[in-house]
Design an enzyme around this catalytic site. Sequence first.
Site, mmCIF file in Angstrom:
data_model
loop_
_atom_site.group_PDB
_atom_site.id
_atom_site.type_symbol
_atom_site.label_atom_id
_atom_site.label_comp_id
_atom_site.label_asym_id
_atom_site.label_seq_id
_atom_site.Cartn_x
_atom_site.Cartn_y
_atom_site.Cartn_z
ATOM 1 N N ARG B 12 -32.859 58.721 71.448
ATOM 2 C CA ARG B 12 -31.861 57.806 71.968
ATOM 3 C C ARG B 12 -31.067 57.134 70.837
ATOM 4 O O ARG B 12 -31.496 57.057 69.702
ATOM 5 C CB ARG B 12 -32.514 56.760 72.856
ATOM 6 C CG ARG B 12 -33.610 55.964 72.170
ATOM 7 C CD ARG B 12 -34.354 55.128 73.200
ATOM 8 N NE ARG B 12 -35.308 54.229 72.577
ATOM 9 C CZ ARG B 12 -35.006 52.997 72.178
ATOM 10 N NH1 ARG B 12 -33.798 52.537 72.338
ATOM 11 N NH2 ARG B 12 -35.930 52.231 71.618
ATOM 12 N N THR B 13 -29.879 56.655 71.229
ATOM 13 C CA THR B 13 -29.011 55.986 70.274
ATOM 14 C C THR B 13 -29.651 54.684 69.810
ATOM 15 O O THR B 13 -30.119 53.901 70.631
ATOM 16 C CB THR B 13 -27.673 55.630 70.942
ATOM 17 O OG1 THR B 13 -27.146 56.781 71.576
ATOM 18 C CG2 THR B 13 -26.695 55.118 69.912
ATOM 19 N N LEU B 14 -29.681 54.493 68.538
ATOM 20 C CA LEU B 14 -30.251 53.250 68.016
ATOM 21 C C LEU B 14 -29.174 52.358 67.427
ATOM 22 O O LEU B 14 -29.123 51.162 67.677
ATOM 23 C CB LEU B 14 -31.310 53.558 66.962
ATOM 24 C CG LEU B 14 -32.522 54.318 67.527
ATOM 25 C CD1 LEU B 14 -33.400 54.842 66.394
ATOM 26 C CD2 LEU B 14 -33.344 53.415 68.427
ATOM 27 N N ASN B 116 -29.811 55.230 76.252
ATOM 28 C CA ASN B 116 -29.198 56.138 75.285
ATOM 29 C C ASN B 116 -27.684 56.045 75.420
ATOM 30 O O ASN B 116 -27.026 57.004 75.814
ATOM 31 C CB ASN B 116 -29.684 57.573 75.562
ATOM 32 C CG ASN B 116 -29.195 58.574 74.543
ATOM 33 O OD1 ASN B 116 -29.190 59.770 74.798
ATOM 34 N ND2 ASN B 116 -28.758 58.074 73.373
#
Lengths: 276, 235
Positions: B12-14, B116
Amino acid sequence: MFRNQYDTDVTTWSPAGRLFQVEYAMEAVKQGSAAIGLRSKSHVVLACVNKSNSELSSHQKKIFKADDHIGVAIAGLTADGRVLSRYMRSECINYSYSYESPLPVGRLVVQLADKAQVCTQRSWKRPYGVGLLVAGLDESGAHLYYNCPSGNYFEYQAFAIGSRSQAAKTYLERKFESFSTSSRENLLKDALFAIRETLQGERLTSSICTVAVLGVGEAFQILDQKTVQALIDAFEIAGEEAPAAEGDAPDQSAAGSGPTTDQGPPAEPDVAPMET
Amino acid sequence: MTIMSPEASSQRTLYPYVTGTSVVAIKYKDGILMAADMGGSYGSTLRYKSVERMKAVGKHSVLGASGEISDFQEILRYLDELILHDNMWDDGNSLGPKEVHNYLTRLMYNRRNKFNPLWNSLVLGGVKNGQKYLGSVSMIGVHFEDNHVATGFGNHLARPILRDEWKEDLTFEEGVKLLEKCMRVLLYRDRSAVNKLQIAKLTEEGMTISQPYSLKTFWGYGAFQNPTVGAEGSW
């Protein structure tokens, strides 16, 4: 049509290039009770004959609302019609959810047609036994389409399907050129006249027909019985030009109905007969 | 208890890597005007200076984005496919700005629900059948529709100006002047702004986007001439 050796399943062509199962499915539509549709630039009217099997039962639903701007009338296997209506409602609401916008009726009709086509090309399926008159609104105005079990669809100014629909079609053919600019009321009147044509002289009342209308600024709605009866009475449709087949016992003779009574009010058991 | 295999590690996008800063857009007489600079920052480095952050979508809309540039490019691919399928119907109907805006809202919100997100703030403007439309969607799916919208710093610096000075039926010249005023303030005050911008115009006829150009700035203020007067040794 007669049975032959090419009509057992839908995936068999006949030597003449026909798919008999598909044609038999279209036959099922012709056996259903009549449904008609007609449109002007801004409104579409759907009407159908709704006779119940017996006095004890209610009649089958043949007109369905798919969305505020789309409605459908069916003829043929009503169960198949119900399933397809559910599909239409589902497509409409999913589109609205994603795009906040009404599904263009032309697209829904193509989706329906493609769905029907699938059933003509799978050995484990059968074609839908129902014809659909789809009434809808989109950016370019009012539309009326007819969807066949074969997967074909056509756009119409006016059309009729089901049993004795030829009588209605003949009436509509005479008048369709004026429909484009018709008012909503005249459209309703013509719809009721067309329905009456399919009744072969039987008296038209709101208990045996259903009428629905949709238009620019008017969401799709099925008119209630009272409204329909009022329309019938207002247009003096019920008994007009009827041959002497008016002799059958009436369910109700509304006092204010005013159809041309050459015969005078029929005698009822508990009411003293009036002077003729 | 779920069994974790090596490939199932978190995808997932961090945090974002290459980002664009504010987008500002207004409705005007003939349609929509949208402005965005051409900067792509890599953290605090102003690394890329020719990033086009506004693109046409279909016949009727224009999309501007701030935030992660790669996610913007991903969104453009989604929209490309959407418009392609819309055109394939070949039936005279087409998705207008309202529909595209809602599609984007669903897209952003669904990604947010999966933890995400597409790390962008989007501005979607367009004209269809004479109706002007201007909306924005954030990375968590919050969406608005208004006569003027902005993303990021634009919300804090540009919108107050627009609230005072926007009016119905601005001419093209008035609109551009107003947007340039906003962009100039952003240039002075936003550290991620670069002095190279484009203005996109969207009308019934379609979208045109200007060649990149710079705004004139003025730094000749008295306080800047001898900044340490009165406090030697300071800066």
